[in-house]
Write an enzyme that holds these catalytic residues in place. Structure first.
Site, PDB file in Angstrom:
ATOM      1  N   ARG A  65      -1.946  18.375   2.019  1.00 51.67           N
ATOM      2  CA  ARG A  65      -0.544  18.807   2.010  1.00 51.67           C
ATOM      3  C   ARG A  65       0.010  18.598   0.611  1.00 51.67           C
ATOM      4  NH1 ARG A  65       1.687  13.850   1.493  1.00 51.67           N
ATOM      5  NH2 ARG A  65       0.694  12.115   2.589  1.00 51.67           N
ATOM      6  N   ASN A  74       0.804  -1.224   0.000  1.00 52.65           N
ATOM      7  CA  ASN A  74       0.000   0.000   0.000  1.00 52.65           C
ATOM      8  C   ASN A  74       0.838   1.275   0.000  1.00 52.65           C
ATOM      9  OD1 ASN A  74      -2.562  -1.394   0.143  1.00 52.65           O
ATOM     10  ND2 ASN A  74      -2.054  -1.838   2.271  1.00 52.65           N
TER      11      ASN A  74
END
Length: 626
Positions: A282, A225
């Site tokens: 972000r 992942n």
């Protein structure tokens, strides 16, 4: 408030904008690149990140000392910490990012999913509350399911479960990882979309209600992942799907009054149905590939937005020019070739992380640039194999690409007959070059086992448990090598003091790395990104080697060694305990991922050589069984 590549990246843009910068650093990073690039630098604590880069008090002190007017958080560390943003606002310091409401709303996967639904963004079916009975909820949703940390990101705290047992185990490990990485052990469970693509949309929004989508990034090549290779644009999306995804990403940004650069991540199935995954409030690690194809400086845009300026671009102004690929290099040993400054290549390194971005006019041109010879060890072999894989080149990829291509695990570059001859010839030529150099000391001849005038040799080279007879002839710095029924021409400077070997092999430029060699003929070469162990012997030495006793291999069923560097999270056994085959013995945390180590057989625990909290290296002995 960061270090390494992203701090350097921000500083470059600030310098371009005429803005002075302050670097914060731990005491061990005092000589880091970002510290030298900044106009000022302040030490914020010792090496552990919770006492330096995550130490809000120390960073706030650094802001007061230097009179800094704004803080760019980069990615990781405090970049999505709403408390940090609040503390900055309380002291009239600008946080170069979204406001605390957006950070909180999008940082919680449960809340963000509810907000996405309300904004009419496609979402994955699942349970939207806090999970208490994981097995019951997983059964209601239907297997397979994805267990995820509510406050998570970067692949941490994520597990796929296909049955009740895997759900129990996955829930336990994911909650531990979530607590360790994010200080929040809440989890959510949703339907696992099998064989999906992971495609994200870059968004940019100002404080005046304007928002843009800056096309997509294909992030489907993943390991556990975590993204490994990213590219922009995606080979999979058509203009209509791209527009639909971009518009939904902007809808979500506007719904939470987002202002800054952000990323909305989607899972996309084979029929181009897409589902909201999460929003990162972000700058992303992979942001440079968007900059490469759009021509926009995202850091500059973030600073302008933070200052209060409106966006100057319209949606129709956002282009797709060329292609860009980012490879994530995870390295332990660095002998980095100075490839930066070559056209179309940018990047930086810090400690154990390294990132390179290559851009070109087309996909093919970009791949050629990224295959420029590297000289660092570790996962370069995997990256090189991905980039040259026919499936990757054709765009036939999903998040299951790596387990499908390497079901038994990646073991390195598979040598072709031609590649094997090149490697054998290089090892033999390197061995003879070392022998010839040993004839001289301080420029004078000395006694040597190799005749000064000798120009032909007969050797035996061992590679992958097979022996190959090799014949060499030398002319100056060039060798002609006969091996395995073929002839190989190898030439170069043969600078034995350097780890790098820039060579010409059959007229083709090659850069190999000599990782080790010794007087017994043992040589480790990195060739086409992969380490190969070879042994070069004279014909006589090879004949005599047959009389040597073989080393008895270690009984790995009776011992447990650490498979990687990391820290011991838990030890589940003590001397004298009986363990069953497959029983958990200890848990090692590496890269904030927890790895459960199990017994290879039923046995009694003889001794335990580690305890929770200790740091261990790869190969360290952890537990012995009787």
């Amino acid at each position: 408030a960061n270090r390494g590549e992203i701090a350097c990246r921000v500083m470059k843009t600030c310098r371009k904008m005429g803005i002075k910068t302050v670097a914060v650093h731990s005491d061990v990073d005092a000589n880091a690149v970002h510290v030298k690039m900044a106009d000022e630098a302040v030490c914020v604590g010792p090496a552990p990140t919770n006492r330096s880069y995550l130490n809000m008090d120390a960073i706030m002190d650094a802001i007061r000392i230097t009179g800094a007017q704004a803080v760019h958080p980069g990615y990781g560390f405090l970049s999505e910490n709403k408390e940090f943003a609040k503390r900055l606002a309380a002291e009239d310091v600008v946080f170069v990012g979204p406001d605390t409401h957006a950070i909180h709303a999008m940082g919680d996967k449960i809340e963000s999913k509810l907000l996405a639904k309300a904004a009419k963004v496609n979402v994955i079916p699942g349970f939207d509350g806090v999970v208490e009975d994981a097995v019951k909820i997983a059964g209601q949703i239907g297997y397979p399911v994805m267990i995820k940390a509510s406050a998570g990101g970067g692949g941490k705290g994520m597990r796929i479960a296909w049955n009740d047992d895997e759900t129990r185990e996955g829930f336990r490990l994911s909650s531990q990882e979530a607590a360790s990485s994010f200080g929040d052990d809440r989890l959510l469970i949703e339907k696992f979309v099998d064989n999906p693509r992971h495609i994200e949309i870059q968004v940019l929004a100002d404080k005046h209600g304007n928002a843009l989508w800056l096309n997509e990034r294909e992030c489907s090549i993943q390991r556990r992942n975590q993204k490994v290779v990213e590219e922009a644009p995606s080979t999979f999306l058509d203009p209509d799907t791209r527009r639909a995804m971009g518009e939904q990403a902007v809808q979500l940004a506007k719904a939470v009054k987002y202002s800054s650069a952000g990323t909305v991540e989607f899972l996309v199935d084979s029929k181009k149905n897409f589902y909201f995954l999460e929003m990162n409030t972000r700058l992303q690690v992979e942001h440079p590939i968007t900059e490469c194809i759009t021509g926009l400086d995202l850091v500059q845009q973030m600073i302008r937005i933070a200052k209060g300026f409106p966006l100057v671009h319209r949606q129709e102004d956002i282009p797709i020019n060329g292609w860009a690929i980012e490879s994530r290099v995870y390295a332990e040993i660095f002998l980095a070739a100075r490839l930066y400054g070559r056209p179309g290549i940018r990047g930086a390194w810090n400690g154990s992380d390294h990132m390179a971005v290559c851009a070109g006019l087309s996909f093919t041109n970009t791949v050629k640039r990224i295959l420029f010879p590297w000289s660092v060890t570790h996962n370069i072999p995997l990256l090189r194999e991905i980039i040259t894989n026919p499936r990757f080149i054709s765009g036939d990829i999903t998040t299951n690409f790596l387990p499908e291509e390497y079901p038994e695990g990646f073991t390195g570059h598979r040598l072709t007959p031609e590649g094997r001859r090149e490697l054998l010839a290089t090892a033999a030529a390197l061995y003879i070059s070392a022998q010839l150099r040993s004839q001289r000391f301080m420029g004078n001849l000395r006694v040597s086992t190799t005749s000064q005038e000798q120009s032909q040799w007969e050797l035996q080279v061992e590679l992958e448990k097979k022996s190959h007879l090799v014949s060499l002839s030398r002319s100056g710095s060039s060798f002609t090598v006969e091996v395995d029924g073929g002839s190989v021409e190898v030439s170069g400077e043969w600078n034995l003091a350097s780890a790098l070997l820039p060579l010409s092999i059959n007229g083709n430029p090659r850069v190999l790395q000599c990782l080790s060699r010794d007087a017994t003929g043992q040589i480790t070469l990195q060739y086409l990104g992969t380490q190969f162990k070879l042994r070069v012997l004279s014909r006589l030495a090879a004949k005599l080697t047959g009389h040597m006793p073989e080393k008895v291999p270690e009984d790995t069923s009776s011992i447990l060694r650490s498979p990687m560097p990391g820290s011991v999270v838990a030890v589940s056994v003590k001397p004298g305990d009986m363990v069953a085959e497959g029983q958990e013995i200890c848990v090692i945390e590496a890269m904030k991922m927890q790895n459960s180590l199990i017994a290879a057989r039923a046995a009694k625990v003889k001794s335990v050589h580690c305890k929770a909290g200790e740091t261990v290296g790869e190969g360290d002995l952890l537990v012995e069984l009787e």
